[in-house]
Motif scaffolding. Structure first.
Motif, PDB file in Angstrom:
ATOM      1  N   GLY A  26      -1.497  34.075  52.105  1.00 56.80           N
ATOM      2  CA  GLY A  26      -0.490  33.335  52.842  1.00 56.80           C
ATOM      3  C   GLY A  26       0.548  32.753  51.908  1.00 56.80           C
ATOM      4  N   VAL A  27       1.023  31.562  52.262  1.00 59.18           N
ATOM      5  CA  VAL A  27       2.043  30.896  51.465  1.00 59.18           C
ATOM      6  C   VAL A  27       1.372  30.223  50.266  1.00 59.18           C
ATOM      7  N   GLU A  28       1.960  30.397  49.097  1.00 63.44           N
ATOM      8  CA  GLU A  28       1.432  29.753  47.894  1.00 63.44           C
ATOM      9  C   GLU A  28       2.514  28.861  47.299  1.00 63.44           C
ATOM     10  N   VAL A  29       2.130  27.631  47.016  1.00 65.34           N
ATOM     11  CA  VAL A  29       3.055  26.709  46.356  1.00 65.34           C
ATOM     12  C   VAL A  29       2.882  26.879  44.851  1.00 65.34           C
ATOM     13  N   ASP A  30       3.929  27.324  44.207  1.00 66.70           N
ATOM     14  CA  ASP A  30       3.841  27.600  42.774  1.00 66.70           C
ATOM     15  C   ASP A  30       4.217  26.402  41.915  1.00 66.70           C
ATOM     16  N   PHE A  31       5.157  25.605  42.404  1.00 64.94           N
ATOM     17  CA  PHE A  31       5.669  24.536  41.543  1.00 64.94           C
ATOM     18  C   PHE A  31       6.391  23.513  42.409  1.00 64.94           C
TER      19      PHE A  31
ATOM     20  N   VAL B 189       4.487  20.826  52.409  1.00 62.22           N
ATOM     21  CA  VAL B 189       4.751  20.039  51.196  1.00 62.22           C
ATOM     22  C   VAL B 189       5.360  18.723  51.667  1.00 62.22           C
TER      23      VAL B 189
ATOM     24  N   SER C 167      -0.565  28.188  56.913  1.00 64.24           N
ATOM     25  CA  SER C 167       0.709  27.596  56.547  1.00 64.24           C
ATOM     26  C   SER C 167       0.494  26.538  55.472  1.00 64.24           C
ATOM     27  N   VAL C 168       1.599  26.056  54.948  1.00 68.34           N
ATOM     28  CA  VAL C 168       1.564  25.044  53.897  1.00 68.34           C
ATOM     29  C   VAL C 168       2.609  23.977  54.241  1.00 68.34           C
TER      30      VAL C 168
ATOM     31  N   ASP D  62       8.625  19.854  41.802  1.00 66.26           N
ATOM     32  CA  ASP D  62       9.190  18.853  40.892  1.00 66.26           C
ATOM     33  C   ASP D  62       9.957  17.837  41.726  1.00 66.26           C
TER      34      ASP D  62
ATOM     35  N   LEU E 138      12.850  20.521  42.689  1.00 66.12           N
ATOM     36  CA  LEU E 138      12.555  21.952  42.740  1.00 66.12           C
ATOM     37  C   LEU E 138      11.213  22.196  43.414  1.00 66.12           C
ATOM     38  N   LEU E 139      11.221  23.132  44.324  1.00 63.35           N
ATOM     39  CA  LEU E 139       9.982  23.606  44.954  1.00 63.35           C
ATOM     40  C   LEU E 139       9.998  25.122  44.879  1.00 63.35           C
ATOM     41  N   ARG E 140       8.947  25.673  44.328  1.00 58.66           N
ATOM     42  CA  ARG E 140       8.845  27.145  44.265  1.00 58.66           C
ATOM     43  C   ARG E 140       7.630  27.586  45.065  1.00 58.66           C
ATOM     44  N   VAL E 141       7.847  28.460  46.003  1.00 59.30           N
ATOM     45  CA  VAL E 141       6.733  28.995  46.794  1.00 59.30           C
ATOM     46  C   VAL E 141       6.837  30.518  46.829  1.00 59.30           C
ATOM     47  N   THR E 142       5.701  31.129  47.078  1.00 58.09           N
ATOM     48  CA  THR E 142       5.651  32.575  47.314  1.00 58.09           C
ATOM     49  C   THR E 142       5.080  32.767  48.711  1.00 58.09           C
ATOM     50  N   THR E 143       5.812  33.460  49.536  1.00 60.63           N
ATOM     51  CA  THR E 143       5.404  33.545  50.945  1.00 60.63           C
ATOM     52  C   THR E 143       5.572  34.962  51.470  1.00 60.63           C
ATOM     53  N   PRO E 144       4.667  35.382  52.325  1.00 64.03           N
ATOM     54  CA  PRO E 144       4.887  36.657  53.027  1.00 64.03           C
ATOM     55  C   PRO E 144       5.872  36.438  54.160  1.00 64.03           C
TER      56      PRO E 144
ATOM     57  N   ARG F 203       6.345  40.063  49.386  1.00 66.85           N
ATOM     58  CA  ARG F 203       6.176  38.613  49.263  1.00 66.85           C
ATOM     59  C   ARG F 203       7.440  38.091  48.585  1.00 66.85           C
TER      60      ARG F 203
ATOM     61  N   PHE G 125       6.442  27.870  56.247  1.00 67.06           N
ATOM     62  CA  PHE G 125       5.983  26.738  55.436  1.00 67.06           C
ATOM     63  C   PHE G 125       6.950  25.577  55.640  1.00 67.06           C
ATOM     64  N   PHE G 126       6.455  24.392  55.358  1.00 70.23           N
ATOM     65  CA  PHE G 126       7.204  23.197  55.741  1.00 70.23           C
ATOM     66  C   PHE G 126       7.426  22.300  54.530  1.00 70.23           C
ATOM     67  N   VAL G 127       8.563  21.625  54.540  1.00 70.73           N
ATOM     68  CA  VAL G 127       8.839  20.514  53.620  1.00 70.73           C
ATOM     69  C   VAL G 127       9.139  19.317  54.508  1.00 70.73           C
TER      70      VAL G 127
END
Lengths: 186, 174
Positions: free
Chosen positions: A133-138, A172, A169-170, A140, B144-150, B126, B155-157
């Protein structure tokens, strides 16, 4: 064709030197053990010797002369044509087999399966099949941050009793200044 | 002669068998070539995507909750941490076409600027996405937010204060 006739033909072939292998051995035993066959062989050889002496043909192979008189070219052509037909058939079959093998292999590569196409998955199936699924990499941020991973699940039944799959889902959650993090209990 | 005919028939069969063996060997030799040809690297993935940005306003209403029109079927709102709120209203919805490495900006209802960048498209596909939310001349909120998503997963902020509630931004890549 009777056995006696067949035996006569075999002895004649033996006298002409046309046999080899098992056939030669079988007829050789026959002419040694069977009186009639032995007599027939002797007669044939006597006739052959007489003909050669009468016409003084010496070492000429009568069979070749006769075969050439008959139409040797036609026989050879027929044999060559038959051989060519067999070769064409075999090569054609081999090419068809080769094409089929390549076709199945390419289908295997492209589809991952052979001979059966999988139905196109729906989005919900794709979502649940994706383990990551969704991965949070970073992240800041100067503020406090929380990351909520929401696993795939099935929603409760609606009024009609239908359920739907919830994709993973993710969330943040970034606190805005002094905003408190929300309660996570439902 | 019958025996000669039989012998010739045997020879023909042996020749046929030999040809079949030869053809089989040829197929076995050529199959790796077919594998090699089909193992060529796949065409490069298109380095672009469309991100659907949905901005929601979440509040807690003591008189009873509701999910506003336009939000659609979003069962995630019934789960933590969103279940801390019971009222959701759609503030904005926007689709942005992303090209790899080119940042796209979108002004949120609270005046902050959302910047989204497609960093990479991986096999699958992805999508590697970078996002930042800041307000010019003010303190940073999300550097900064980095995500990898299909694709097709949201995804939510969330967490920005706004009108007595919080802003929830949903990102869905297509």
């Amino acid at each position: 064709m009777s056995d006696q006739h067949q035996r006569m033909l075999d002895v004649m072939a033996y006298a002409d030197g046309e046999l080899d292998g098992d056939d030669l051995e079988r007829v050789r035993v026959l002419v040694e053990t069977d009186a009639e066959a032995k007599e027939l062989l002797a007669s044939l050889r006597a006739i052959g010797d007489g003909v050669r002496q009468s016409f003084d043909v010496g070492d000429i192979d009568i069979r070749d002369v006769v075969m050439q008189k008959i139409a040797p070219n036609d026989l050879d052509k027929a044999r060559l044509r038959r051989t060519a037909r067999v070769r064409v058939a075999v090569v054609g079959a081999a090419l068809v087999a080769l094409a089929a093998a390549v076709l199945f292999y390419v289908r295997d590569i492209n589809n991952g399966t052979v001979g059966k196409e999988a139905p196109a998955p729906t989005q919900s199936v794709l979502a649940s099949a994706n383990a990551t699924g969704v991965e949070v990499d970073f992240v800041d941020t100067p503020s406090a941050v929380s990351v909520f991973y929401m696993p795939a699940s099935v929603s409760g039944a609606d009024e009609e009793g239908n359920t739907s799959e919830i994709a993973p889902s993710v969330v943040v959650w970034v606190n805005d200044d002094n905003t408190k993090e929300p309660e996570t209990t439902p | 002669m019958t025996s000669r005919r039989v012998r010739k028939g045997g020879v023909a069969l042996r020749r046929l068998f030999a040809h079949a063996l030869l053809a089989g060997a040829l197929a076995v030799l050529l199959l790796p070539l077919a594998k090699l040809a089909s193992a060529q690297p796949p065409p490069p993935l298109p380095q672009r995507a469309v991100v659907e940005v949905m901005v929601l306003h979440a509040t807690q209403n003591a008189a009873g909750g509701s999910i506003g029109p336009g939000i659609g079927n979003m069962p995630q709102l019934q789960q933590p941490p969103f279940s801390a709120f019971n009222t959701y209203r759609l503030l904005a919805k926007q689709s942005l076409t992303l090209q790899k490495g080119v940042p796209m900006t979108y002004t949120l209802p609270n005046g902050r600027v959302l910047q989204v960048t497609l960093s990479n498209v991986l096999a699958g596909p992805r999508y590697e996405i970078s996002a930042a939310i800041n307000q010019p001349g003010s303190n940073a909120y999300l550097n900064l937010l980095r995500v990898t998503t299909p694709p097709n997963q949201t995804f939510f902020v969330a967490g920005q204060q706004f009108q007595g509630g919080v802003i929830i931004i949903g990102f869905t890549l297509h």
